[in-house]
Scaffold this motif. Structure first.
Motif, PDB file in Angstrom:
ATOM      1  N   LEU A  97       4.722 -10.981  18.890  1.00  0.00           N
ATOM      2  CA  LEU A  97       3.307 -11.366  18.863  1.00  0.00           C
ATOM      3  C   LEU A  97       2.483 -10.366  18.051  1.00  0.00           C
ATOM      4  O   LEU A  97       1.618 -10.760  17.261  1.00  0.00           O
ATOM      5  N   SER A  98       2.747  -9.098  18.240  1.00  0.00           N
ATOM      6  CA  SER A  98       2.016  -8.076  17.491  1.00  0.00           C
ATOM      7  C   SER A  98       2.342  -8.151  15.998  1.00  0.00           C
ATOM      8  O   SER A  98       1.468  -7.906  15.157  1.00  0.00           O
ATOM      9  N   THR A  99       3.578  -8.485  15.684  1.00  0.00           N
ATOM     10  CA  THR A  99       3.968  -8.613  14.284  1.00  0.00           C
ATOM     11  C   THR A  99       3.234  -9.770  13.620  1.00  0.00           C
ATOM     12  O   THR A  99       2.737  -9.648  12.487  1.00  0.00           O
ATOM     13  N   ILE A 100       3.147 -10.907  14.313  1.00  0.00           N
ATOM     14  CA  ILE A 100       2.417 -12.056  13.772  1.00  0.00           C
ATOM     15  C   ILE A 100       0.944 -11.705  13.563  1.00  0.00           C
ATOM     16  O   ILE A 100       0.350 -12.032  12.531  1.00  0.00           O
ATOM     17  N   SER A 101       0.362 -11.018  14.552  1.00  0.00           N
ATOM     18  CA  SER A 101      -1.042 -10.637  14.455  1.00  0.00           C
ATOM     19  C   SER A 101      -1.279  -9.710  13.266  1.00  0.00           C
ATOM     20  O   SER A 101      -2.214  -9.908  12.480  1.00  0.00           O
ATOM     21  N   PHE A 102      -0.417  -8.701  13.105  1.00  0.00           N
ATOM     22  CA  PHE A 102      -0.573  -7.762  11.999  1.00  0.00           C
ATOM     23  C   PHE A 102      -0.334  -8.442  10.656  1.00  0.00           C
ATOM     24  O   PHE A 102      -1.041  -8.171   9.671  1.00  0.00           O
ATOM     25  N   ALA A 103       0.649  -9.330  10.607  1.00  0.00           N
ATOM     26  CA  ALA A 103       0.948 -10.027   9.354  1.00  0.00           C
ATOM     27  C   ALA A 103      -0.222 -10.916   8.925  1.00  0.00           C
ATOM     28  O   ALA A 103      -0.569 -10.978   7.732  1.00  0.00           O
ATOM     29  N   CYS A 104      -0.845 -11.589   9.879  1.00  0.00           N
ATOM     30  CA  CYS A 104      -2.003 -12.431   9.554  1.00  0.00           C
ATOM     31  C   CYS A 104      -3.173 -11.589   9.050  1.00  0.00           C
ATOM     32  O   CYS A 104      -3.846 -11.958   8.083  1.00  0.00           O
ATOM     33  N   SER A 105      -3.413 -10.453   9.694  1.00  0.00           N
ATOM     34  CA  SER A 105      -4.495  -9.571   9.258  1.00  0.00           C
ATOM     35  C   SER A 105      -4.216  -9.012   7.870  1.00  0.00           C
ATOM     36  O   SER A 105      -5.122  -8.904   7.031  1.00  0.00           O
ATOM     37  N   ALA A 106      -2.953  -8.650   7.622  1.00  0.00           N
ATOM     38  CA  ALA A 106      -2.589  -8.126   6.308  1.00  0.00           C
ATOM     39  C   ALA A 106      -2.753  -9.196   5.229  1.00  0.00           C
ATOM     40  O   ALA A 106      -3.229  -8.908   4.120  1.00  0.00           O
ATOM     41  N   LYS A 107      -2.354 -10.424   5.531  1.00  0.00           N
ATOM     42  CA  LYS A 107      -2.497 -11.515   4.566  1.00  0.00           C
ATOM     43  C   LYS A 107      -3.961 -11.780   4.251  1.00  0.00           C
ATOM     44  O   LYS A 107      -4.339 -11.976   3.080  1.00  0.00           O
ATOM     45  N   TYR A 108      -4.808 -11.774   5.273  1.00  0.00           N
ATOM     46  CA  TYR A 108      -6.224 -12.023   5.022  1.00  0.00           C
ATOM     47  C   TYR A 108      -6.846 -10.872   4.224  1.00  0.00           C
ATOM     48  O   TYR A 108      -7.744 -11.097   3.404  1.00  0.00           O
ATOM     49  N   THR A 109      -6.392  -9.657   4.468  1.00  0.00           N
ATOM     50  CA  THR A 109      -6.877  -8.526   3.679  1.00  0.00           C
ATOM     51  C   THR A 109      -6.535  -8.726   2.209  1.00  0.00           C
ATOM     52  O   THR A 109      -7.339  -8.424   1.315  1.00  0.00           O
ATOM     53  N   GLU A 110      -5.352  -9.238   1.938  1.00  0.00           N
ATOM     54  CA  GLU A 110      -4.978  -9.569   0.564  1.00  0.00           C
ATOM     55  C   GLU A 110      -5.894 -10.651  -0.003  1.00  0.00           C
ATOM     56  O   GLU A 110      -6.338 -10.581  -1.154  1.00  0.00           O
ATOM     57  N   MET A 111      -6.197 -11.651   0.816  1.00  0.00           N
ATOM     58  CA  MET A 111      -7.065 -12.741   0.363  1.00  0.00           C
ATOM     59  C   MET A 111      -8.463 -12.238   0.032  1.00  0.00           C
ATOM     60  O   MET A 111      -9.105 -12.735  -0.908  1.00  0.00           O
ATOM     61  N   ILE A 112      -8.943 -11.255   0.778  1.00  0.00           N
ATOM     62  CA  ILE A 112     -10.309 -10.748   0.570  1.00  0.00           C
ATOM     63  C   ILE A 112     -10.489 -10.214  -0.842  1.00  0.00           C
ATOM     64  O   ILE A 112     -11.470 -10.526  -1.520  1.00  0.00           O
ATOM     65  N   TRP A 113      -9.547  -9.393  -1.291  1.00  0.00           N
ATOM     66  CA  TRP A 113      -9.730  -8.709  -2.585  1.00  0.00           C
ATOM     67  C   TRP A 113      -8.934  -9.328  -3.743  1.00  0.00           C
ATOM     68  O   TRP A 113      -9.099  -8.903  -4.874  1.00  0.00           O
ATOM     69  N   ILE A 114      -8.100 -10.328  -3.458  1.00  0.00           N
ATOM     70  CA  ILE A 114      -7.308 -10.928  -4.531  1.00  0.00           C
ATOM     71  C   ILE A 114      -7.544 -12.428  -4.619  1.00  0.00           C
ATOM     72  O   ILE A 114      -8.113 -12.923  -5.591  1.00  0.00           O
ATOM     73  N   ASP A 115      -7.123 -13.172  -3.605  1.00  0.00           N
ATOM     74  CA  ASP A 115      -7.194 -14.632  -3.681  1.00  0.00           C
ATOM     75  C   ASP A 115      -8.623 -15.161  -3.662  1.00  0.00           C
ATOM     76  O   ASP A 115      -8.930 -16.141  -4.344  1.00  0.00           O
ATOM     77  N   LEU A 116      -9.498 -14.528  -2.863  1.00  0.00           N
ATOM     78  CA  LEU A 116     -10.860 -15.045  -2.675  1.00  0.00           C
ATOM     79  C   LEU A 116     -11.915 -14.058  -3.162  1.00  0.00           C
ATOM     80  O   LEU A 116     -13.054 -14.090  -2.694  1.00  0.00           O
TER      81      LEU A 116
END
Length: 277
Positions: free
Chosen positions: A68-87
């Motif tokens: 569960l913690s891994t999924i939570s961290f992975a989602c946060s990391a992905k959104y951080t990527e989206m903030i400065w790259i994808d979006l």
């Protein structure tokens, strides 16, 4: 050479980056502790069959909370990527994406997994406290009431987050954090009191009894609880004064800090099963 400062909330953006870095460090600690816990649980029991019966449950608990913690961290990391790259060209820029993170389902999944992992971790504390107090009702009732209150408030937070409400404006989060601190303090007091009482009884029964085992358990419980409580109190103050930057750092780190507190106490369960009961 001229410098250029973008028209955006740089402290908020920095806090997101710092929060993810600290979250990554604490996740690494979580991974290390999980490996150590699994290794200990896979070893052959030395002090009777009762520990062996509990090992399978503790092993499932360890792997489940880690997943569960891994999924939570992975989602946060992905959104951080989206903030400065994808979006990065989205209206309002990175700051708007950070403030309106709950508009994206990936962040709701991160919050949900973090909360569910937290419920499992708090449930282990309850079980351990109930067992050491021999399922006394005057201990079970306040502890269970605090636990149910924490879950109820967390569900309200999740409901508001699912509607896209900015996480920084969900004021009921303060009640959730208060329940976390209250539950931690109550658990620590009850465990320390019971262990001190049991240590005194053993010393009275055996004059030369070595109480180092009890001393180690008490120190582990108190030290982990103090560190976690201080962290949550900082989070409460930051959220109360609407310090979005500090709140972001705490929000991205709190789940792994909780896990890092729980894993040493998982070893407490093994020690208690071996020596106390």
């Amino acid at each position: 050479m001229s410098s250029y400062t973008p028209q955006t909330e740089l402290p908020l953006e920095r806090s997101r980056l710092i929060g993810m870095i600290l979250g990554g460090v604490s996740y690494g600690v979580h991974l290390l502790l999980t490996v150590q816990a699994v290794t200990a649980l896979m070893q052959r029991p030395r002090h009777g069959q009762k520990i062996a019966n509990n090992r399978r449950m503790l092993l499932c608990y360890t792997l489940l909370t880690f997943a569960l913690s891994t999924i939570s961290f992975a989602c946060s990391a992905k959104y951080t990527e989206m903030i400065w790259i994808d979006l990065r060209d989205a209206p309002g820029g990175p700051a708007a994406l950070i403030e309106n993170a709950t508009h994206y389902r990936i962040n709701f999944v991160a919050i949900l997994c973090a909360y569910v992992a937290e419920w499992f971790m708090q449930a282990l504390l309850l079980y351990r406290c109930f067992v050491i107090w021999d399922w006394a009702r005057y201990v079970m009732i306040p502890m269970f009431a605090t636990y149910i209150g924490m879950i109820a408030v967390a569900i309200l937070v999740l409901i508001q987050a699912s509607t896209g409400t900015s996480f920084y404006t969900i004021n009921i989060t303060l009640a959730h954090l208060a329940f976390l601190v209250g539950n931690t303090v109550l658990y620590t007091i009850l465990m320390a009191k019971r262990l001190l009482s049991m240590r005194s009884q053993m010393k009275m029964a055996l004059a030369e009894y070595d109480s180092s085992t009890y001393d180690t358990i008490i120190l582990m419980v108190i030290e982990s609880a103090v560190a976690y409580s201080v962290f949550v109190l900082i989070y409460i103050v930051a959220f109360s004064v609407h310090s979005d930057s500090l709140s972001t750092v705490c929000f991205l780190s709190i789940n792994h800090v909780e896990v890092s507190r729980q894993k040493p106490e998982l070893f407490v369960s093994l020690i208690l099963a071996s020596f106390v009961f």
